[in-house]
Write an enzyme that holds these catalytic residues in place. Structure first.
Site, PDB file in Angstrom:
ATOM      1  N   GLY A 150       0.950  -1.121   0.053  1.00 37.21           N
ATOM      2  CA  GLY A 150       0.078   0.065  -0.106  1.00 37.21           C
ATOM      3  C   GLY A 150       0.790   1.272  -0.128  1.00 37.21           C
ATOM      4  O   GLY A 150       2.186   1.232   0.229  1.00 37.21           O
TER       5      GLY A 150
ATOM      6  N   ASN B 147       5.759  -6.064   5.390  1.00 31.16           N
ATOM      7  CA  ASN B 147       6.183  -7.280   5.673  1.00 31.16           C
ATOM      8  C   ASN B 147       5.903  -8.249   4.425  1.00 31.16           C
ATOM      9  O   ASN B 147       6.864  -9.111   4.317  1.00 31.16           O
ATOM     10  CB  ASN B 147       5.636  -7.824   6.967  1.00 31.16           C
ATOM     11  CG  ASN B 147       4.104  -7.357   7.061  1.00 31.16           C
ATOM     12  OD1 ASN B 147       3.516  -6.933   6.148  1.00 31.16           O
ATOM     13  ND2 ASN B 147       3.633  -7.168   8.204  1.00 31.16           N
TER      14      ASN B 147
ATOM     15  N   THR C  18       5.723   1.132   5.870  1.00 28.68           N
ATOM     16  CA  THR C  18       4.368   0.857   6.219  1.00 28.68           C
ATOM     17  C   THR C  18       3.909   1.874   7.132  1.00 28.68           C
ATOM     18  O   THR C  18       4.671   2.019   8.372  1.00 28.68           O
ATOM     19  CB  THR C  18       3.971  -0.657   6.835  1.00 28.68           C
ATOM     20  OG1 THR C  18       2.727  -0.660   7.123  1.00 28.68           O
ATOM     21  CG2 THR C  18       4.946  -1.095   7.758  1.00 28.68           C
TER      22      THR C  18
ATOM     23  N   ASP D 120       1.571   1.105   9.205  1.00 26.06           N
ATOM     24  CA  ASP D 120       1.257   0.122  10.356  1.00 26.06           C
ATOM     25  C   ASP D 120       2.503   0.025  11.238  1.00 26.06           C
ATOM     26  O   ASP D 120       2.010  -0.234  12.497  1.00 26.06           O
ATOM     27  CB  ASP D 120       0.776  -1.076   9.829  1.00 26.06           C
ATOM     28  CG  ASP D 120      -0.437  -0.988   9.004  1.00 26.06           C
ATOM     29  OD1 ASP D 120      -0.950   0.103   8.730  1.00 26.06           O
ATOM     30  OD2 ASP D 120      -0.808  -1.994   8.321  1.00 26.06           O
TER      31      ASP D 120
ATOM     32  N   GLY E 286      -4.448  -0.115  10.257  1.00 20.51           N
ATOM     33  CA  GLY E 286      -3.612  -0.919  11.135  1.00 20.51           C
ATOM     34  C   GLY E 286      -3.986  -2.239  10.537  1.00 20.51           C
ATOM     35  O   GLY E 286      -4.876  -2.856  11.561  1.00 20.51           O
TER      36      GLY E 286
HETATM   37  N1  LIG Z   1       5.230 -14.516   1.720  1.00 20.70           N
HETATM   38  C1  LIG Z   1       5.336 -13.699   0.793  1.00 20.70           C
HETATM   39  N2  LIG Z   1       6.472 -14.161  -0.200  1.00 20.70           N
HETATM   40  C2  LIG Z   1       6.817 -13.581  -1.209  1.00 20.70           C
HETATM   41  N3  LIG Z   1       6.242 -12.189  -1.761  1.00 20.70           N
HETATM   42  C3  LIG Z   1       5.154 -12.071  -0.962  1.00 20.70           C
HETATM   43  C4  LIG Z   1       4.778 -12.525   0.359  1.00 20.70           C
HETATM   44  N4  LIG Z   1       3.703 -11.988   0.884  1.00 20.70           N
HETATM   45  C5  LIG Z   1       3.476 -10.617   0.210  1.00 20.70           C
HETATM   46  N5  LIG Z   1       4.350 -10.936  -1.084  1.00 20.70           N
HETATM   47  C6  LIG Z   1       4.356  -9.912  -2.082  1.00 20.70           C
HETATM   48  O1  LIG Z   1       4.975  -8.813  -1.678  1.00 20.70           O
HETATM   49  C7  LIG Z   1       3.998  -7.558  -2.073  1.00 20.70           C
HETATM   50  C8  LIG Z   1       3.411  -6.745  -1.188  1.00 20.70           C
HETATM   51  O2  LIG Z   1       2.860  -7.303  -0.269  1.00 20.70           O
HETATM   52  P1  LIG Z   1       1.634  -6.745   0.549  1.00 20.70           P
HETATM   53  O3  LIG Z   1       1.334  -7.720   1.690  1.00 20.70           O
HETATM   54  O4  LIG Z   1       0.293  -6.272  -0.419  1.00 20.70           O
HETATM   55  O5  LIG Z   1       2.208  -5.397   1.185  1.00 20.70           O
HETATM   56  P2  LIG Z   1       3.238  -4.944   2.376  1.00 20.70           P
HETATM   57  O6  LIG Z   1       4.643  -5.321   1.529  1.00 20.70           O
HETATM   58  O7  LIG Z   1       3.107  -3.604   2.429  1.00 20.70           O
HETATM   59  O8  LIG Z   1       3.000  -5.911   3.645  1.00 20.70           O
HETATM   60  C9  LIG Z   1       2.996  -8.272  -3.229  1.00 20.70           C
HETATM   61  O9  LIG Z   1       3.274  -8.063  -4.392  1.00 20.70           O
HETATM   62  C10 LIG Z   1       2.920  -9.591  -2.646  1.00 20.70           C
HETATM   63  O10 LIG Z   1       2.545 -10.501  -3.602  1.00 20.70           O
HETATM   64  O1  LIG Z   2      -4.401  -0.402  -0.070  1.00 11.66           O
HETATM   65  P1  LIG Z   2      -5.423  -1.394   0.720  1.00 11.66           P
HETATM   66  O2  LIG Z   2      -5.412  -2.438  -0.042  1.00 11.66           O
HETATM   67  O3  LIG Z   2      -6.946  -0.885   0.800  1.00 11.66           O
HETATM   68  O4  LIG Z   2      -5.037  -1.722   1.976  1.00 11.66           O
HETATM   69  C1  LIG Z   2      -5.171  -1.329   3.116  1.00 11.66           C
HETATM   70  C2  LIG Z   2      -4.104  -1.485   4.151  1.00 11.66           C
HETATM   71  O5  LIG Z   2      -2.799  -1.087   3.753  1.00 11.66           O
HETATM   72  C3  LIG Z   2      -2.255  -0.308   5.010  1.00 11.66           C
HETATM   73  O6  LIG Z   2      -2.637   0.807   4.779  1.00 11.66           O
HETATM   74  C4  LIG Z   2      -0.875  -0.669   5.016  1.00 11.66           C
HETATM   75  O7  LIG Z   2      -0.574  -2.015   4.808  1.00 11.66           O
HETATM   76  P2  LIG Z   2       0.688  -2.522   4.174  1.00 11.66           P
HETATM   77  O8  LIG Z   2       1.907  -1.919   5.026  1.00 11.66           O
HETATM   78  O9  LIG Z   2       0.559  -3.781   3.964  1.00 11.66           O
HETATM   79  O10 LIG Z   2       0.759  -1.825   2.577  1.00 11.66           O
HETATM   80  C5  LIG Z   2      -3.172  -0.865   6.120  1.00 11.66           C
HETATM   81  O11 LIG Z   2      -3.120  -0.137   7.117  1.00 11.66           O
HETATM   82  C6  LIG Z   2      -4.374  -1.476   5.571  1.00 11.66           C
HETATM   83  O12 LIG Z   2      -5.092  -2.391   6.266  1.00 11.66           O
HETATM   84 MG   LIG Z   3       1.669  -5.832   5.166  1.00  9.02          MG
END
Ligand SMILES: Nc1ncnc2c1ncn2[C@@H]1O[C@H](COP(=O)(O)OP(=O)(O)O)[C@@H](O)[C@H]1O
Ligand SMILES: O=P(O)(O)OC[C@H]1O[C@](O)(COP(=O)(O)O)[C@@H](O)[C@@H]1O
Ligand SMILES: [Mg+2]
Length: 613
Positions: A265, A355, A383, A385, A429
């Site tokens: 995000g 993460n 993030t 969060d 969050g």
């Molecule tokens: N366990 C994982 N292993 C590999 N890639 C992942 C994993 N979890 C998420 N990703 C990839 O990382 C990118 C971001 O993950 P996301 O959860 O949406 O956001 P954030 O990195 O902010 O937590 C996405 O393209 C997702 O497919």
């Molecule tokens: O952009 P989306 O898909 O609506 O996601 C909302 C989520 O993204 C966040 O703003 C940040 O999450 P990430 O760190 O995974 O990007 C969270 O607080 C919220 O739950």
């Molecule tokens: Mg995340």
């Protein structure tokens, strides 16, 4: 931001039901070994004293005063995992006879070995007293027995192994070259045969430099915030690698192709980090810098072209929020990404994300190793969060909190100006309540802060709604701040996930708005509920001053880390120092607010809210 229409509640009788509740006896729950960590005197006084003069405003909080062990938020979730592992080990019969522990009672106990990836806790079989020397901690690499006089050394050796930074020289036999990074190079008249400036600039970090992760020596495991490895709470140094430019580097800058990608995000500060990475790469002498558009998707989606980047192009991008490169969720197919990295001849990949992104970055790093590619993958934790382990904070968090408190302030003004006004604000969050807690603390205008780490009920004698009644009666208005992941157990789950596999949360804000309106209608008390959901407003803005500095340093250090030959690392801030951590150490679980931390207690002191269950 959206506000509900003014309350539809008809005027009703002005009398409200009595708010005073009968005193309840309080006990620190003793599940299994849990209670055994409290002294007999503490346990007695906790269990026998009801609260005869309970104030209607401030009900004492259960468990909190009794808790001798306050783990900080960075380690709370790690402890959660450790306990779960200990429990599963126990149930698999491989360890001592401790009955299953539950998270809540665990939080109230002293836990040793928190910093291992696998901690075990037990009582001596023949006695009910806690038996410190029965406490053992293990990690994946070493098992510690505190009877062994050399346990500290073993712990430290294990720690150093875990926090050792993976580097490209692990798979490649490479000779370093003198760095091309010197801030004084333009003033230096002469260079050596490599063209390296010969000045006396002393701004390099030695590879043996370390920062301490912890600085407090706790005298007892019962000290507030104590995080003890052994029962005596001995001082053991936990050192991590200091970030910064090294004197020797493992790439020829002129030959390097560097790529930057932003995933997940949005988050304030993404552009600041992109900009600093480009600036620093250019300072080293890198000319081939590209941006991968729209997150990991940009590696394989047809039609998405890499964007050439330069100082000139990114000079002003920090003046706006968002990501200059675009972001996306989902679509991370490691092998395809690495195919693309190989085809594009990328030598350094800078990955900005949370993460999920870090897990992806580590998978890419591992795949590159498997294929013996000389690629440095360096992450920068992003993030709002703030839910990544071990680090003081992630960039974007401060700005999100600052924006969130603006929403709270609006809710406060609305509520204060209305007859029986109730301001309700939902803050982001995904799995933790850091934004809600910090925004509540910073605004000073919140009466009730609800976070996912602390269960609550809405209805009933000890529910939130009764407390709101009380606030309207005594104060005339109130403000509630709820984290988006709070109270999910009260809502129907859709089971849906987003493209990255993150669970899509049910809307606690809308639910609470409806419940509050219905409740006051039912009891015939007028209540003017104003609901504010500033969701995307808190993360679509540009970084504030403190985040801008954080982003600047993290971005620069990411480049220094890549040139130093590290890969599979993240550039972050720990204990106020800028360091590198192996990604594997920060992605095991999301960091969450520790309900027994000093910070959550401070928040409760500030709001004056009671327990809600
Ligand atoms: N366990 C994982 N292993 C590999 N890639 C992942 C994993 N979890 C998420 N990703 C990839 O990382 C990118 C971001 O993950 P996301 O959860 O949406 O956001 P954030 O990195 O902010 O937590 C996405 O393209 C997702 O497919
Ligand atoms: O952009 P989306 O898909 O609506 O996601 C909302 C989520 O993204 C966040 O703003 C940040 O999450 P990430 O760190 O995974 O990007 C969270 O607080 C919220 O739950
Ligand atoms: Mg995340």
């Amino acid at each position: 931001m959206c506000c509900s229409p003014a309350s539809l509640c008809p005027p009703g009788p002005t009398t409200t039901p009595p708010l005073r509740r009968p005193p309840r006896a309080r006990c620190v729950e003793g599940r299994g070994a849990a209670s055994e960590y409290h002294s007999a005197a503490t346990t007695r006084s906790l269990c026998s004293t009801p609260f005869p003069h309970r104030s209607p405003v401030l009900r004492p909080r259960r468990r909190i005063p009794a808790s001798p062990s306050l783990l900080d938020d960075n380690h709370f979730e790690l402890v959660h995992i450790l306990i779960k592992m200990a429990v599963s080990l126990k149930s698999s019969g491989s360890f001592c006879s401790t009955p299953p522990q539950w998270l809540h009672s665990t939080r109230d106990r002293i836990l040793y070995g928190y910093s291992h990836s696998n901690a075990k806790e037990c009582t001596c079989k023949k006695t009910k007293r806690p038996a410190p020397l029965c406490v053992k901690a293990t990690s994946t690499k070493v098992e510690l027995d505190f009877n062994d006089p050399s346990w500290k050394q073993k712990f430290q050796e294990d720690w150093d192994k875990r926090f050792n930074l993976p580097r490209i020289t692990d798979i490649y036999d490479l000779k370093p070259r003198p760095t091309t990074f010197s801030l004084k190079k333009n003033r230096s008249p002469a260079g050596d045969e490599n063209g390296t400036p010969m000045d006396k600039w002393n701004g390099y970090v030695n590879s043996d430099d370390r920062a301490l992760l912890k600085v407090i020596k706790y005298s007892s495991p019962k000290s507030a915030g104590a995080e003890c490895i052994d029962p005596d709470c001995s001082w053991v140094e936990q050192r991590v690698h200091r970030a910064g430019p090294r004197k020797e580097i493992y790439y020829e800058p002129e030959e390097v192709k560097a790529a930057i990608v932003t995933c997940g995000g949005l988050c304030p500060g993404l552009n600041d980090v992109i900009r600093q990475i480009v600036f620093t790469l250019e300072t080293y002498g890198v000319k081939n810098i590209v941006g991968i558009p729209f997150g990991y998707r940009g590696f394989f989606e047809k039609g998405l072209k890499e964007m050439p980047l330069s100082r000139h192009l990114v000079e002003n991008i920090n003046l706006a929020g968002g990501s200059f490169l675009g972001v996306s969720r989902g679509g991370a197919k490691t092998s395809e990404i690495v195919d693309s990295i190989q085809a594009r001849r990328i030598d350094m990949l800078f990955v900005l994300g949370g993460n999920g992104t870090h897990a992806g970055a580590n998978a890419i790093h591992e795949e590159c190793r498997k294929r013996k590619l000389k690629v440095s993958v360096v992450a920068v934790p992003k993030t709002i969060d703030n839910d990544i382990l071990l680090m003081d904070k992630t960039f974007g968090f401060d700005t999100a909190v600052e924006e969130a408190q603006r929403a709270i302030n609006s809710a406060y003004i609305e509520a204060r100006s209305a007859y029986h006004g109730i301001g309700l604000v939902k803050l982001m969050g995904r799995s933790s309540g850091f934004i809600a807690m910090h925004a509540s603390l910073s605004s000073g205008q919140v009466d009730v802060c609800l976070i996912p780490e602390v269960p609550f009920t809405l209805d009933g004698e000890y529910g939130v709604l009764r407390h709101l009644e009380h606030l309207l009666k005594t104060k005339g208005f109130c403000v509630v701040c709820v984290a988006e992941a709070a109270g999910q157990e009260l809502l129907q789950k859709s089971g849906a996930t987003d493209a990255s596999g993150n669970v899509i949360l049910s809307d606690i804000g809308v639910h609470m708005q409806q419940k509050i309106k219905m409740h006051f209608k039912d009891i015939g008390v007028p209540a003017d509920v104003k609901y504010i959901d500033p969701t995307y407003m808190v993360r679509a803005c540009r970084a504030n001053a403190s985040d801008a500095i954080l982003c600047t340093v993290l971005g620069q250090n990411a480049v220094h880390g890549a040139f130093a030959g590290f890969s599979g690392i993240t550039s972050c801030i720990c204990n106020t120092h800028y360091v590198y951590l192996p990604i594997t150490e920060v992605i095991t679980v999301p960091k969450r607010v520790n309900p027994n931390s000093r910070m959550w207690h401070r928040c409760l002191t500030s709001t004056g809210q009671p327990d809600f269950h």
